[in-house]
Design a protein around this motif. Structure first.
Motif, PDB file in Angstrom:
ATOM      1  N   ALA A  21       0.834  -1.203   0.000  1.00 29.03           N
ATOM      2  CA  ALA A  21       0.000   0.000   0.000  1.00 29.03           C
ATOM      3  C   ALA A  21       0.869   1.253   0.000  1.00 29.03           C
ATOM      4  CB  ALA A  21      -0.920   0.013   1.221  1.00 29.03           C
ATOM      5  N   LEU A  22       0.316   2.303  -0.587  1.00 30.32           N
ATOM      6  CA  LEU A  22       0.864   3.651  -0.481  1.00 30.32           C
ATOM      7  C   LEU A  22      -0.039   4.420   0.462  1.00 30.32           C
ATOM      8  CD1 LEU A  22       1.556   4.158  -4.270  1.00 30.32           C
ATOM      9  CD2 LEU A  22       3.320   4.077  -2.499  1.00 30.32           C
ATOM     10  N   LEU A  23       0.520   4.909   1.554  1.00 31.19           N
ATOM     11  CA  LEU A  23      -0.231   5.607   2.592  1.00 31.19           C
ATOM     12  C   LEU A  23       0.081   7.094   2.488  1.00 31.19           C
ATOM     13  CD1 LEU A  23      -1.978   5.634   5.181  1.00 31.19           C
ATOM     14  CD2 LEU A  23       0.101   5.088   6.473  1.00 31.19           C
ATOM     15  N   TYR A  24      -0.917   7.911   2.116  1.00 31.80           N
ATOM     16  CA  TYR A  24      -0.709   9.313   1.790  1.00 31.80           C
ATOM     17  C   TYR A  24      -1.124  10.222   2.953  1.00 31.80           C
ATOM     18  CZ  TYR A  24      -0.695   7.494  -3.040  1.00 31.80           C
ATOM     19  OH  TYR A  24      -0.441   6.800  -4.195  1.00 31.80           O
ATOM     20  N   LEU A  25      -0.224  11.145   3.324  1.00 31.12           N
ATOM     21  CA  LEU A  25      -0.479  12.114   4.389  1.00 31.12           C
ATOM     22  C   LEU A  25      -0.355  13.517   3.801  1.00 31.12           C
ATOM     23  CD1 LEU A  25       1.716  10.435   7.177  1.00 31.12           C
ATOM     24  CD2 LEU A  25      -0.697   9.995   6.637  1.00 31.12           C
ATOM     25  N   HIS A  26      -1.380  14.342   3.966  1.00 28.57           N
ATOM     26  CA  HIS A  26      -1.471  15.622   3.270  1.00 28.57           C
ATOM     27  C   HIS A  26      -0.823  16.778   4.028  1.00 28.57           C
ATOM     28  CE1 HIS A  26      -4.634  17.149   5.964  1.00 28.57           C
ATOM     29  NE2 HIS A  26      -5.200  15.949   5.900  1.00 28.57           N
ATOM     30  N   TYR A  27      -0.797  17.911   3.363  1.00 29.00           N
ATOM     31  CA  TYR A  27      -0.189  19.133   3.898  1.00 29.00           C
ATOM     32  C   TYR A  27      -1.145  19.865   4.843  1.00 29.00           C
ATOM     33  CZ  TYR A  27      -2.908  22.157   0.703  1.00 29.00           C
ATOM     34  OH  TYR A  27      -3.923  22.833   0.062  1.00 29.00           O
ATOM     35  N   TRP A  28      -0.615  20.830   5.588  1.00 27.09           N
ATOM     36  CA  TRP A  28      -1.409  21.692   6.478  1.00 27.09           C
ATOM     37  C   TRP A  28      -2.328  22.559   5.618  1.00 27.09           C
ATOM     38  CZ3 TRP A  28      -0.455  27.212   7.593  1.00 27.09           C
ATOM     39  CH2 TRP A  28      -1.207  27.708   8.669  1.00 27.09           C
ATOM     40  N   GLY A  29      -3.619  22.256   5.680  1.00 25.54           N
ATOM     41  CA  GLY A  29      -4.587  22.939   4.837  1.00 25.54           C
ATOM     42  C   GLY A  29      -5.216  22.032   3.815  1.00 25.54           C
ATOM     43  N   GLY A  30      -4.673  20.843   3.633  1.00 31.20           N
ATOM     44  CA  GLY A  30      -5.172  19.936   2.608  1.00 31.20           C
ATOM     45  C   GLY A  30      -6.106  18.880   3.150  1.00 31.20           C
ATOM     46  N   SER A  31      -6.241  17.812   2.394  1.00 33.23           N
ATOM     47  CA  SER A  31      -7.097  16.689   2.775  1.00 33.23           C
ATOM     48  C   SER A  31      -6.679  15.483   1.946  1.00 33.23           C
ATOM     49  CB  SER A  31      -8.572  17.017   2.523  1.00 33.23           C
ATOM     50  OG  SER A  31      -8.853  17.045   1.124  1.00 33.23           O
ATOM     51  N   ALA A  32      -7.375  14.378   2.140  1.00 30.11           N
ATOM     52  CA  ALA A  32      -7.064  13.175   1.366  1.00 30.11           C
ATOM     53  C   ALA A  32      -7.167  13.439  -0.131  1.00 30.11           C
ATOM     54  CB  ALA A  32      -8.004  12.045   1.777  1.00 30.11           C
ATOM     55  N   ARG A  33      -8.095  14.310  -0.532  1.00 30.84           N
ATOM     56  CA  ARG A  33      -8.283  14.515  -1.969  1.00 30.84           C
ATOM     57  C   ARG A  33      -7.157  15.314  -2.614  1.00 30.84           C
ATOM     58  NH1 ARG A  33     -13.369  18.731  -2.693  1.00 30.84           N
ATOM     59  NH2 ARG A  33     -12.697  20.337  -1.180  1.00 30.84           N
ATOM     60  N   THR A  34      -6.260  15.889  -1.805  1.00 27.49           N
ATOM     61  CA  THR A  34      -5.061  16.508  -2.360  1.00 27.49           C
ATOM     62  C   THR A  34      -4.295  15.518  -3.230  1.00 27.49           C
ATOM     63  OG1 THR A  34      -4.845  17.979  -0.435  1.00 27.49           O
ATOM     64  CG2 THR A  34      -2.870  17.638  -1.771  1.00 27.49           C
ATOM     65  N   TRP A  35      -4.385  14.236  -2.892  1.00 28.57           N
ATOM     66  CA  TRP A  35      -3.612  13.209  -3.574  1.00 28.57           C
ATOM     67  C   TRP A  35      -4.294  12.626  -4.798  1.00 28.57           C
ATOM     68  CZ3 TRP A  35       1.275  13.068  -2.329  1.00 28.57           C
ATOM     69  CH2 TRP A  35       1.665  13.472  -1.053  1.00 28.57           C
ATOM     70  N   ARG A  36      -5.538  12.996  -5.072  1.00 31.95           N
ATOM     71  CA  ARG A  36      -6.255  12.354  -6.180  1.00 31.95           C
ATOM     72  C   ARG A  36      -5.563  12.516  -7.524  1.00 31.95           C
ATOM     73  NH1 ARG A  36     -12.496  13.890  -4.436  1.00 31.95           N
ATOM     74  NH2 ARG A  36     -12.561  12.542  -2.585  1.00 31.95           N
ATOM     75  N   PRO A  37      -5.023  13.706  -7.861  1.00 31.78           N
ATOM     76  CA  PRO A  37      -4.324  13.800  -9.157  1.00 31.78           C
ATOM     77  C   PRO A  37      -3.134  12.846  -9.264  1.00 31.78           C
ATOM     78  CG  PRO A  37      -4.859  15.996  -8.334  1.00 31.78           C
ATOM     79  CD  PRO A  37      -5.136  15.039  -7.209  1.00 31.78           C
ATOM     80  N   ILE A  93       5.015   5.204   3.037  1.00 33.64           N
ATOM     81  CA  ILE A  93       4.322   6.434   3.422  1.00 33.64           C
ATOM     82  C   ILE A  93       4.754   7.551   2.477  1.00 33.64           C
ATOM     83  CG2 ILE A  93       3.881   8.136   5.215  1.00 33.64           C
ATOM     84  CD1 ILE A  93       4.483   6.053   7.308  1.00 33.64           C
ATOM     85  N   VAL A  94       3.757   8.223   1.896  1.00 33.95           N
ATOM     86  CA  VAL A  94       3.996   9.366   1.015  1.00 33.95           C
ATOM     87  C   VAL A  94       3.463  10.596   1.740  1.00 33.95           C
ATOM     88  CG1 VAL A  94       3.640  10.345  -1.276  1.00 33.95           C
ATOM     89  CG2 VAL A  94       3.637   7.849  -0.972  1.00 33.95           C
ATOM     90  N   GLY A  95       4.343  11.469   2.181  1.00 35.78           N
ATOM     91  CA  GLY A  95       3.927  12.612   2.997  1.00 35.78           C
ATOM     92  C   GLY A  95       4.285  13.927   2.353  1.00 35.78           C
ATOM     93  N   HIS A  96       3.339  14.860   2.358  1.00 37.03           N
ATOM     94  CA  HIS A  96       3.544  16.181   1.767  1.00 37.03           C
ATOM     95  C   HIS A  96       3.585  17.242   2.859  1.00 37.03           C
ATOM     96  CE1 HIS A  96       1.660  19.777  -0.567  1.00 37.03           C
ATOM     97  NE2 HIS A  96       2.970  19.822  -0.668  1.00 37.03           N
ATOM     98  N   SER A  97       4.637  18.040   2.909  1.00 35.39           N
ATOM     99  CA  SER A  97       4.749  19.189   3.805  1.00 35.39           C
ATOM    100  C   SER A  97       4.555  18.757   5.256  1.00 35.39           C
ATOM    101  CB  SER A  97       3.749  20.277   3.377  1.00 35.39           C
ATOM    102  OG  SER A  97       4.023  21.516   4.006  1.00 35.39           O
ATOM    103  N   MET A  98       3.480  19.180   5.921  1.00 36.17           N
ATOM    104  CA  MET A  98       3.202  18.720   7.270  1.00 36.17           C
ATOM    105  C   MET A  98       3.157  17.198   7.314  1.00 36.17           C
ATOM    106  SD  MET A  98      -0.190  19.459   9.650  1.00 36.17           S
ATOM    107  CE  MET A  98      -1.294  18.499   8.582  1.00 36.17           C
ATOM    108  N   GLY A  99       2.510  16.595   6.321  1.00 30.61           N
ATOM    109  CA  GLY A  99       2.444  15.136   6.239  1.00 30.61           C
ATOM    110  C   GLY A  99       3.813  14.508   6.078  1.00 30.61           C
ATOM    111  N   GLY A 100       4.759  15.257   5.484  1.00 29.83           N
ATOM    112  CA  GLY A 100       6.117  14.754   5.360  1.00 29.83           C
ATOM    113  C   GLY A 100       6.836  14.702   6.692  1.00 29.83           C
ATOM    114  N   LYS A 101       6.627  15.710   7.520  1.00 26.54           N
ATOM    115  CA  LYS A 101       7.244  15.689   8.851  1.00 26.54           C
ATOM    116  C   LYS A 101       6.610  14.594   9.700  1.00 26.54           C
ATOM    117  CE  LYS A 101       8.885  18.680  12.576  1.00 26.54           C
ATOM    118  NZ  LYS A 101       9.050  20.076  13.048  1.00 26.54           N
ATOM    119  N   LEU A 102       5.296  14.434   9.583  1.00 28.14           N
ATOM    120  CA  LEU A 102       4.614  13.359  10.295  1.00 28.14           C
ATOM    121  C   LEU A 102       5.141  12.000   9.833  1.00 28.14           C
ATOM    122  CD1 LEU A 102       2.436  12.217  12.139  1.00 28.14           C
ATOM    123  CD2 LEU A 102       0.761  12.649  10.323  1.00 28.14           C
ATOM    124  N   ALA A 103       5.365  11.855   8.536  1.00 27.50           N
ATOM    125  CA  ALA A 103       5.904  10.598   8.002  1.00 27.50           C
ATOM    126  C   ALA A 103       7.263  10.288   8.611  1.00 27.50           C
ATOM    127  CB  ALA A 103       5.998  10.680   6.486  1.00 27.50           C
TER     128      ALA A 103
END
Length: 265
Positions: A21-37, A93-103
């Motif tokens: 699985a790829l587990l996606y964690l979004h940025y501060w201000g985003g949501s799960a749908r940030t990853w849809r593209p 784990i695929v983490g963006h911005s805040m989600g990257g630090k959490l990752a």
């Protein structure tokens, strides 16, 4: 779907099929749908088949909006609960911005089944030297549609987003819980996890936007790579901080390349 963990309900979007699985964690201000593209771009191109698991972190999207619990340790327990609930035995784990630090925080705990990290424009483990006035200004970045639009145009992105994605960014940021909006600048963003990050033993790829004005490549060279020296940094030309929306193809390509380099099960 909703997953109850750590005393709250988290909204999680699950798609695809496969043992890993790829587990996606979004940025501060985003949501799960940030990853849809990115997920749509990946499609069925990952060899062996992969599940996509995108989480609305607490306070964002359709997840619960508690008044407290926005530290990295709290959110890491949320993520661990999702991993357990979905029985993820092999995952990246695929983490963006805040989600990257959490990752990074999660990976430093060396959880079973973690194969690696793809950090997209990540907030680094070493905090930036911001004063209270600067942090307070950040808490007002998402006050209303005008302030979000200004942040989008002058800070978050280096290229105009399509109208639908611009509306999505504004809507996601407006929906965030007040506690979540304040907790990141004054809490998790300021946490120093440099020593912890040195415990990350899995492969790490870092994808940075050349024109990122939040966590630029030169910052990652000084505030991230010394803590994770085995991480590999790649830069996306002409793009800014919102890489999952600005350059989903480049992010998908990085994920695809990272997944193909992992050892077989």
């Amino acid at each position: 779907m909703k997953i109850h963990t750590n005393g709250i309900d988290l909204n999680v979007d699950v798609s695809g099929s496969g043992e890993a699985a790829l587990l996606y964690l979004h940025y501060w201000g985003g949501s799960a749908r940030t990853w849809r593209p990115v997920i749509d771009t990946l499609g069925d191109t990952l060899s062996g088949g992969w599940r996509h698991v995108a989480v609305d972190l607490r306070g964002w999207g359709d997840s619960a909006r508690p008044d407290a619990g926005y530290g990295l340790a709290d959110m890491a327990r949320d993520v661990a609960g999702v991993i357990d609930a979905l029985a993820l035995a092999r995952y990246v784990i695929v983490g963006h911005s805040m989600g990257g630090k959490l990752a990074q925080y999660v990976a430093a705990q060396q959880p079973a089944g973690l194969l690696g990290l793809v950090l997209v424009a990540p907030s680094p483990p070493l905090p930036l030297p911001l004063d209270d006035a600067q942090r307070n200004a950040l808490t007002h970045a998402y006050d209303d549609a005008d302030s979000i639009g200004a942040a989008l145009d002058h800070v978050l992105s280096a290229s105009p987003l399509p109208a639908a994605l611009r509306h999505q960014v504004i809507d996601d940021s407006l929906r965030g819980a007040a506690a979540a909006k304040r907790a990141w600048p004054f809490g998790a963003m300021a946490e120093d996890i440099g020593a912890r990050a040195r415990d990350i033993g899995v492969p790490v790829t870092v994808v940075s936007g050349e024109l990122d004005r939040v966590d630029p490549p030169e910052l990652l060279l000084t505030h991230l790579l010394p803590c994770i020296p085995h991480a590999v940094l790649e830069t996306v030309p002409g793009r800014g901080h919102l890489l999952p929306l600005e350059a989903p193809g480049a992010v998908a390509q990085a994920i695809r390349r990272f997944a193909s380099d992992l050892p077989p099960a």
